[in-house]
Each structure stands twice: as structure tokens, then as C-alpha cells.
Design an enzyme around this catalytic site. Structure first.
Site, short mmCIF file in Angstrom:
data_model
loop_
_atom_site.label_atom_id
_atom_site.label_comp_id
_atom_site.label_asym_id
_atom_site.label_seq_id
_atom_site.Cartn_x
_atom_site.Cartn_y
_atom_site.Cartn_z
N TYR A 1 3.83 9.42 -11.11
CA TYR A 1 2.84 8.63 -10.36
C TYR A 1 2.05 7.73 -11.32
CZ TYR A 1 -0.95 7.81 -6.94
OH TYR A 1 -1.87 7.24 -6.09
N ASN B 1 0.80 -1.22 0.00
CA ASN B 1 0.00 0.00 0.00
C ASN B 1 0.84 1.28 0.00
OD1 ASN B 1 -2.45 1.78 0.91
ND2 ASN B 1 -0.91 2.01 2.54
N LYS C 1 1.91 3.69 -11.17
CA LYS C 1 0.67 2.94 -10.89
C LYS C 1 0.25 2.08 -12.09
CE LYS C 1 0.12 4.19 -6.63
NZ LYS C 1 0.29 3.20 -5.56
P1 NDP Z 1 -0.83 8.42 2.80
O1 NDP Z 1 0.15 9.47 2.35
O2 NDP Z 1 -1.80 8.73 3.87
O3 NDP Z 1 -0.08 7.08 3.18
C1 NDP Z 1 1.05 6.64 2.51
C2 NDP Z 1 1.80 5.72 3.46
O4 NDP Z 1 2.94 5.20 2.79
C3 NDP Z 1 2.28 6.45 4.70
O5 NDP Z 1 1.85 5.75 5.84
C4 NDP Z 1 3.80 6.43 4.56
O6 NDP Z 1 4.41 6.23 5.82
C5 NDP Z 1 4.02 5.21 3.68
N1 NDP Z 1 5.28 5.33 2.96
C6 NDP Z 1 5.58 6.16 1.95
N2 NDP Z 1 6.85 6.00 1.56
C7 NDP Z 1 7.38 5.03 2.36
C8 NDP Z 1 8.66 4.43 2.46
N3 NDP Z 1 9.68 4.79 1.68
N4 NDP Z 1 8.84 3.48 3.41
C9 NDP Z 1 7.84 3.11 4.23
N5 NDP Z 1 6.60 3.65 4.18
C10 NDP Z 1 6.37 4.60 3.25
O7 NDP Z 1 -1.57 8.02 1.43
P2 NDP Z 1 -2.90 7.20 1.14
O8 NDP Z 1 -3.35 6.42 2.30
O9 NDP Z 1 -3.83 8.12 0.47
O10 NDP Z 1 -2.34 6.21 0.01
C11 NDP Z 1 -2.08 4.84 0.21
C12 NDP Z 1 -1.93 4.18 -1.15
O11 NDP Z 1 -3.13 4.34 -1.90
C13 NDP Z 1 -0.81 4.78 -2.01
O12 NDP Z 1 -0.15 3.75 -2.73
C14 NDP Z 1 -1.55 5.69 -2.95
O13 NDP Z 1 -0.85 5.90 -4.15
C15 NDP Z 1 -2.83 4.91 -3.16
N6 NDP Z 1 -3.96 5.70 -3.61
C16 NDP Z 1 -4.52 6.67 -2.83
C17 NDP Z 1 -5.61 7.38 -3.30
C18 NDP Z 1 -6.30 8.44 -2.49
O14 NDP Z 1 -7.23 9.07 -3.03
N7 NDP Z 1 -5.94 8.69 -1.25
C19 NDP Z 1 -6.17 7.13 -4.62
C20 NDP Z 1 -5.52 6.08 -5.34
C21 NDP Z 1 -4.45 5.39 -4.84
P3 NDP Z 1 5.51 7.28 6.41
O15 NDP Z 1 4.88 8.64 6.34
O16 NDP Z 1 5.75 6.78 7.79
O17 NDP Z 1 6.69 7.15 5.50
#
Ligand code: NDP
Length: 248
Positions: A151, A86, A155
């Protein structure tokens, strides 16, 4: 923990969609290892989700350390039944302004880390002839969205990788599926939409259900893919989007 408990990894499980998935999984008695970088977010996830939530602070960009991360988890918990890829990052900038470094940075987290972690987790799943991998793509891989070139590339790769992994791994006991969330109310979408009313209006006007989704909507789909209800389902991309991908 007892023998009955399934073990899941949810990357990025301390916030947004990943947190909702971890919440659903722990509620359903799945021991859920939540991976993220921000220790304070991991601490509050643990506090809210309780003993079945195991937070691990790890930067998934550190590809060379992923094999030992996976080994440590397997040694401690015996197996990994479910992997939810995720974690992801977004980057909004006009196409011609995106540098090579910007592009590689997004691909590194959103594609390379997913590849390396899936490969390592699959090795144990293959030994157990059992496993389920769930990837997360986006509407950016269903139709063209301006200003998110890296992005979109990442994806789109995720959806192709889902099918490529499914054909190799499904005969050996591992199902691989993908969820394509529409616009879900999280920090990531707030950043992309809140200062851009035109984009937000466009999103809502082409979403037949007329609203953003809730992270729990995606969590319910992930739980379905993870369980026996989906035991004959592999290689699919399921939009959870209020109709956004088919909206006019
Ligand atoms: P958030 O930004 O809330 O969450 C992303 C999470 O990824 C964070 O908890 C972050 O943790 C973690 N993360 C990012 N980079 C790293 C890394 N290098 N190592 C470890 N952890 C990492 O985003 P969303 O919940 O919105 O998104 C979750 C997924 O859903 C993503 O893949 C996004 O592309 C996808 N998505 C979201 C949509 C939306 O509308 N929200 C729509 C379509 C897809 P930390 O900050 O601790 O690094």
C-alpha cells in the site's frame, strides 16, 4: 443533462470517501459517473444520489477494457471534465509475510489502473483542452507505517505520478492534483484500526485534532480542486488529515 453540466468520473464512488465525493459533486450539479464492482453498493448510491449519479459496474483491474469503457462514456456524455482516481485497496501484513502476488495485486489496482484510466481519460481532455484529475494518496506516503508495504509503495507512486502528470499535462489544459487523506472513518480504516487498539491509539495521539476525519472532509477538498477556485493550482499534494502528517 444540459450543456452546463460538468461530467465527472469517481472511481470507487459507491462507498466511503468516493461516495462522499460523488454526493458533493451531484449536489453541485455535476453529472457523476460512479465506478465500482459491487452492484448492490452501486444501486444504493444511485438511490441516494438520484439522477445525476450514473453507476457503472466495472472492475478496474481489467486494464485492457478501460479504453472502451472511456470511449463508451465519452460517446454517451460527450466529454469528461473531472476524473477522481479514488478506488483503492489496502492490505495489512508484516513485510516478510507479503508474497509477490499480494504485492502485485495492490500495485495493480492502486497504480496500474490509475495510470491506464488517467491516460485514456486524458486523451479526450486534451482534445477539449480542459480537464482536472484528482488522485488520492495516503499518510503512508508521508511517513513510515508498519505492515502496509505494498500500500505504501502504491500511494508513494501516486504522489510521484501526480507531479509527473502535472508537468506534462498542465501546459495543455489539464490540472492534476492529489489529496492525501489522514485517517478517515470508512470501512477501509475500520478494518485496519478496529481490531488493533494500539494502532488506533497511535493514530489519534499523533493527530492534533484528536479524531478521525469524515469522508465529507475529503469531498470538500476534491470539489475545490475540481472547480475554478483552483484554476491556478496543479501538481500539489494536499493533506486532509486533522494535522496527522505534522503531528508528534
Ligand atoms: P472503501 O474500501 O470504502 O472504498 C474503496 C472503493 O474502491 C470501493 O467503493 C470499491 O468498490 C472500489 N474499488 C476497489 N477496487 C476496485 C476495482 N478493482 N474496480 C472498481 N472499484 C474498485 O475505502 P475508502 O473510501 O476508505 O478509500 C478510498 C480511497 O481513499 C482509497 O484509495 C484509499 O486508499 C484512500 N485512503 C483512505 C483512507 C481512510 O482512512 N479511509 C486514508 C487514506 C487514503 P467495490 O467494493 O465495488 O469494488
Amino acid at each position: 443533462m444540459n450543456q452546463e453540466n460538468k461530467i465527472a468520473i469517481v472511481t470507487g464512488g459507491a462507498s466511503g470517501i468516493g461516495f462522499a465525493i460523488a454526493k458533493k459533486f451531484t449536489k453541485e450539479n455535476i453529472i457523476t459517473i460512479v465506478i465500482g464492482r459491487d452492484q448492490s453498493k452501486l444501486d444504493s448510491a444511485k438511490k441516494e444520489l438520484g439522477e445525476l449519479c450514473i453507476p457503472i459496474s466495472f472492475d478496474l483491474n481489467d486494464l485492457v477494457s478501460i479504453p472502451s469503457l472511456v470511449k463508451d462514456i465519452e460517446t454517451k456524455y460527450g466529454k469528461i471534465d473531472i476524473l477522481v482516481n479514488n478506488a483503492g485497496i489496502n492490505f495489512k501484513k508484516e513485510f516478510i509475510e507479503v508474497s509477490d502476488e499480494d504485492f502485485q495485486r495492490i500495485l495493480h489496482t492502486n497504480v496500474s489502473a490509475v495510470f491506464t484510466l488517467s491516460r485514456e481519460v486524458s486523451k479526450g481532455m486534451l482534445r477539449n483542452v480542459n480537464g482536472c484529475i484528482i488522485n488520492i494518496s495516503s499518510m503512508a506516503s508521508q511517513y513510515g507505517i508498519p505492515k502496509v508495504i505494498a500500500y505504501t509503495a502504491s500511494k508513494s507512486a501516486i504522489e510521484g505520478m501526480t507531479r509527473a502528470m502535472a508537468v506534462e499535462l498542465s501546459p495543455l489544459g489539464i490540472r492534476v492534483n492529489c489529496i492525501a487523506p489522514g485517517f478517515i472513518a470508512t470501512e477501509m480504516s475500520a478494518k485496519a484500526l478496529n481490531n488493533d487498539p494500539e494502532r488506533k491509539n497511535k493514530v489519534l495521539s499523533r493527530t492534533p485534532m484528536g479524531k478521525l476525519g469524515d469522508p465529507s472532509d475529503v469531498a470538500e477538498a476534491a470539489y475545490y480542486f475540481a472547480g475554478d477556485a483552483a484554476k491556478y493550482v496543479t501538481g500539489v499534494v494536499l493533506p486532509v488529515d486533522g494535522g496527522n502528517s505534522i503531528g508528534f
